[in-house]
Scaffold this motif. Structure first.
Motif, PDB file in Angstrom:
ATOM      1  N   GLY A  41      -8.438  27.260 -34.583  1.00  0.00           N
ATOM      2  CA  GLY A  41      -8.776  28.127 -33.463  1.00  0.00           C
ATOM      3  C   GLY A  41      -8.968  27.346 -32.176  1.00  0.00           C
ATOM      4  N   THR A  42      -9.430  28.056 -31.154  1.00  0.00           N
ATOM      5  CA  THR A  42      -9.624  27.481 -29.821  1.00  0.00           C
ATOM      6  C   THR A  42     -11.100  27.548 -29.428  1.00  0.00           C
ATOM      7  OG1 THR A  42      -9.337  29.609 -28.709  1.00  0.00           O
ATOM      8  CG2 THR A  42      -7.332  28.329 -29.174  1.00  0.00           C
ATOM      9  N   MET A  43     -11.411  27.007 -28.261  1.00  0.00           N
ATOM     10  CA  MET A  43     -12.794  27.057 -27.785  1.00  0.00           C
ATOM     11  C   MET A  43     -13.209  28.491 -27.491  1.00  0.00           C
ATOM     12  SD  MET A  43     -15.209  24.914 -27.520  1.00  0.00           S
ATOM     13  CE  MET A  43     -16.906  25.485 -27.331  1.00  0.00           C
ATOM     14  N   GLN A  44     -12.258  29.333 -27.075  1.00  0.00           N
ATOM     15  CA  GLN A  44     -12.595  30.740 -26.874  1.00  0.00           C
ATOM     16  C   GLN A  44     -12.933  31.415 -28.200  1.00  0.00           C
ATOM     17  OE1 GLN A  44     -12.814  32.199 -23.596  1.00  0.00           O
ATOM     18  NE2 GLN A  44     -14.091  33.456 -24.937  1.00  0.00           N
ATOM     19  N   ASP A  45     -12.248  31.019 -29.271  1.00  0.00           N
ATOM     20  CA  ASP A  45     -12.579  31.532 -30.605  1.00  0.00           C
ATOM     21  C   ASP A  45     -13.993  31.106 -31.000  1.00  0.00           C
ATOM     22  OD1 ASP A  45     -10.089  32.766 -31.020  1.00  0.00           O
ATOM     23  OD2 ASP A  45      -9.209  30.893 -31.742  1.00  0.00           O
ATOM     24  N   VAL A  46     -14.341  29.873 -30.690  1.00  0.00           N
ATOM     25  CA  VAL A  46     -15.691  29.373 -30.983  1.00  0.00           C
ATOM     26  C   VAL A  46     -16.732  30.250 -30.299  1.00  0.00           C
ATOM     27  CG1 VAL A  46     -17.311  27.483 -30.502  1.00  0.00           C
ATOM     28  CG2 VAL A  46     -15.063  26.975 -31.448  1.00  0.00           C
ATOM     29  N   ALA A  47     -16.500  30.568 -29.033  1.00  0.00           N
ATOM     30  CA  ALA A  47     -17.447  31.398 -28.282  1.00  0.00           C
ATOM     31  C   ALA A  47     -17.551  32.798 -28.874  1.00  0.00           C
ATOM     32  CB  ALA A  47     -17.013  31.473 -26.818  1.00  0.00           C
ATOM     33  N   ARG A  48     -16.424  33.385 -29.252  1.00  0.00           N
ATOM     34  CA  ARG A  48     -16.423  34.744 -29.808  1.00  0.00           C
ATOM     35  C   ARG A  48     -17.043  34.768 -31.202  1.00  0.00           C
ATOM     36  NH1 ARG A  48     -11.661  37.227 -30.702  1.00  0.00           N
ATOM     37  NH2 ARG A  48     -12.442  39.295 -30.150  1.00  0.00           N
ATOM     38  N   LEU A  49     -16.800  33.764 -32.010  1.00  0.00           N
ATOM     39  CA  LEU A  49     -17.401  33.692 -33.348  1.00  0.00           C
ATOM     40  C   LEU A  49     -18.919  33.628 -33.248  1.00  0.00           C
ATOM     41  CD1 LEU A  49     -14.849  31.191 -34.881  1.00  0.00           C
ATOM     42  CD2 LEU A  49     -15.258  33.489 -35.765  1.00  0.00           C
ATOM     43  N   ASN A  50     -19.419  32.770 -32.370  1.00  0.00           N
ATOM     44  CA  ASN A  50     -20.866  32.670 -32.185  1.00  0.00           C
ATOM     45  C   ASN A  50     -21.448  33.983 -31.675  1.00  0.00           C
ATOM     46  OD1 ASN A  50     -22.036  29.959 -32.784  1.00  0.00           O
ATOM     47  ND2 ASN A  50     -20.405  29.265 -31.410  1.00  0.00           N
ATOM     48  N   MET A  51     -20.723  34.656 -30.821  1.00  0.00           N
ATOM     49  CA  MET A  51     -21.230  35.895 -30.214  1.00  0.00           C
ATOM     50  C   MET A  51     -21.222  37.065 -31.188  1.00  0.00           C
ATOM     51  SD  MET A  51     -22.464  37.420 -27.532  1.00  0.00           S
ATOM     52  CE  MET A  51     -22.176  36.173 -26.269  1.00  0.00           C
ATOM     53  N   PHE A  52     -20.167  37.195 -32.008  1.00  0.00           N
ATOM     54  CA  PHE A  52     -19.956  38.442 -32.744  1.00  0.00           C
ATOM     55  C   PHE A  52     -20.259  38.388 -34.241  1.00  0.00           C
ATOM     56  CE2 PHE A  52     -17.208  38.976 -28.997  1.00  0.00           C
ATOM     57  CZ  PHE A  52     -17.711  40.183 -28.520  1.00  0.00           C
ATOM     58  N   LEU A  53     -20.245  37.217 -34.874  1.00  0.00           N
ATOM     59  CA  LEU A  53     -20.436  37.185 -36.324  1.00  0.00           C
ATOM     60  C   LEU A  53     -21.828  37.675 -36.706  1.00  0.00           C
ATOM     61  CD1 LEU A  53     -18.753  33.860 -37.558  1.00  0.00           C
ATOM     62  CD2 LEU A  53     -17.907  36.212 -37.760  1.00  0.00           C
ATOM     63  N   ARG A  54     -21.880  38.651 -37.603  1.00  0.00           N
ATOM     64  CA  ARG A  54     -23.153  39.190 -38.084  1.00  0.00           C
ATOM     65  C   ARG A  54     -23.618  38.483 -39.355  1.00  0.00           C
ATOM     66  NH1 ARG A  54     -24.163  43.827 -35.197  1.00  0.00           N
ATOM     67  NH2 ARG A  54     -22.332  44.793 -34.232  1.00  0.00           N
ATOM     68  N   THR A  55     -22.694  37.916 -40.120  1.00  0.00           N
ATOM     69  CA  THR A  55     -23.059  37.358 -41.425  1.00  0.00           C
ATOM     70  C   THR A  55     -22.859  35.849 -41.523  1.00  0.00           C
ATOM     71  OG1 THR A  55     -20.852  37.756 -42.364  1.00  0.00           O
ATOM     72  CG2 THR A  55     -22.460  39.539 -42.536  1.00  0.00           C
ATOM     73  N   GLY A  56     -22.229  35.213 -40.557  1.00  0.00           N
ATOM     74  CA  GLY A  56     -22.064  33.765 -40.579  1.00  0.00           C
ATOM     75  C   GLY A  56     -23.340  33.056 -40.171  1.00  0.00           C
ATOM     76  N   GLU A  57     -23.429  31.765 -40.502  1.00  0.00           N
ATOM     77  CA  GLU A  57     -24.624  30.976 -40.173  1.00  0.00           C
ATOM     78  C   GLU A  57     -24.372  29.979 -39.036  1.00  0.00           C
ATOM     79  OE1 GLU A  57     -27.663  31.332 -41.220  1.00  0.00           O
ATOM     80  OE2 GLU A  57     -27.313  32.824 -42.773  1.00  0.00           O
ATOM     81  N   ARG A  58     -23.240  29.265 -39.085  1.00  0.00           N
ATOM     82  CA  ARG A  58     -22.939  28.266 -38.064  1.00  0.00           C
ATOM     83  C   ARG A  58     -21.435  28.202 -37.805  1.00  0.00           C
ATOM     84  NH1 ARG A  58     -27.074  25.130 -36.611  1.00  0.00           N
ATOM     85  NH2 ARG A  58     -28.950  25.210 -37.909  1.00  0.00           N
TER      86      ARG A  58
END
Length: 384
Positions: A41-58
């Motif tokens: 993925g990209t840095m924008q994916d990193v930002a969206r993953l951190n913002m939207f994931l409800r069940t992920g930890e890191r």
């Protein structure tokens, strides 16, 4: 935009749910192995993953991978990474390490040698003899599995289960990520009546309301990558704007949260206000045994107290029998109850429709699912 390897960590038992979340963000996802999902993925994916994931930890960025059978090999391979391209000159460097089935198992030594190698390389790269470490924090994870060392850069900081709304404490709270996973597994949606039977700090009810209103899990918190001097703020700004645009306020929700403890209800209301959903949840002090509903169909979630610290064996049996009596008065409702108690079905008096192994922190539990009847389909007639 530059692409690199990203790893999302998640709790055992909910990997498939987290994978589905990642895919729903439009990211092509890889396999889940030991609570880790890796993909490109990209840095924008990193930002969206951190913002939207409800069940992920890191959300981690992979920096390097190599074999190391000795601390000399560890040092050399760490030193060979161009750290000055990753960490700013005065960055504060923090190392965490984990090891499984490997010759390098002394975690404190792994951490100290890794940091020494990074510092030595940065001094060379920046042509200086002193690094003040007064700047932004960079958290480096050293994960060793079967002598393979993976070096990751943590973009998240505080784990993603820390949404930012839960600032008061109650005894034995459930992680927000686990509550979200159970909601994702359930039949709950914005049109269904919902009961949180042991609300505690309000986690089930709040996560359900945020799910129904499409409020992103990270909308009111910050992340470690934001503070890096060498990271463009546009990535966070775009993800935050997307999150704000996606919220659907004004919906009519039927979410009720109960607890016998008056203090818990007060705390839960406070947390709901922090989470932007106070007006969408009805909180009430009530003994679980008195719960009822005017709706014929709905979904109940229950995280009853358990363990020697909270209840003794005899009290647990009485509690679970009383839950069964209460639940049986709710016509056609479905129940999702999580507990580590092995004889739950026997005491409850009914075999679950299905069960699933989950971990509440370090406690191995089972999620028991009792499915009610589906509501009849509405027939739309045309009177014209």
């Amino acid at each position: 935009m530059e692409k690199f390897t990203i790893t999302v960590t998640t709790a055992f038992g909910i990997e498939a749910i987290t994978k589905r979340e990642i895919a729903n963000l439009g990211i092509e996802v890889g396999p889940a192995i030991n609570g880790r999902i890796t993909f490109t993925g990209t840095m924008q994916d990193v930002a969206r993953l951190n913002m939207f994931l409800r069940t992920g930890e890191r959300v981690l960025i992979k920096i390097a991978e190599f074999t190391a059978l000795s601390f000399d090999e560890l040092y050399d391979n760490i030193y060979n990474i161009n750290w000055q391209n990753i960490i700013t000159k005065n960055g504060f460097i923090h190392i965490v390490a984990k090891s499984h089935n490997s010759k390098l198992f002394a975690l404190s030594s792994t951490q100290s040698i890794t940091k020494k190698a990074i510092i030595d390389k940065m001094k060379e790269g920046y042509k200086t003899v002193i690094l003040s470490e007064t700047g932004s924090e960079y958290l480096i994870e050293i994960a060793i599995e079967n002598d393979i060392v993976t070096v990751n850069l943590d973009t998240t900081g505080k784990s993603l289960h820390k949404r930012g709304y839960r600032d008061l404490s109650v005894e034995a709270p459930m992680k927000e990520t686990l509550a979200s996973a159970i909601i994702e597994l359930s039949i709950f949606n914005k049109d269904k009546a919902m009961i949180d039977a042991f609300t505690g700090s309000g986690t089930f009810a709040i996560e359900a309301a945020r799910y129904a209103l499409n409020i992103a899990s990270g909308i009111d918190r910050d992340f470690m990558y934001q503070k890096w001097e060498n990271c463009d703020s546009k990535y966070y700004d775009l993800a935050k704007q997307e999150a704000e645009d996606n919220v659907i306020y004004g919906q009519k929700l039927r979410i009720n949260a109960f607890d016998i403890d008056k203090n818990c209800i007060s705390i839960a209301r406070h947390h709901a206000e922090n989470a932007r959903v106070k007006d969408y949840i009805h909180f009430q002090q009530m003994d679980m045994r008195e719960i009822s509903s005017r709706y014929n169909y709905g979904v109940m979630f229950a995280n009853p107290p358990y363990g020697e610290r909270l209840l003794k064996e005899r009290e647990i049996k009485v509690l679970y029998r009383d839950i069964a009596k209460m639940f049986n008065t709710l016509d056609n409702w479905s129940l999702y109850l999580i507990t580590p108690y092995e004889d739950f079905e026997k005491v409850f008096g009914k075999k679950a429709t299905k069960n699933r192994k989950l971990f509440n922190g370090n406690i191995e539990c089972k999620l028991y699912q009792y499915m009610g009847k589906k509501p009849p389909k509405q027939i739309i007639t045309n009177n014209n």
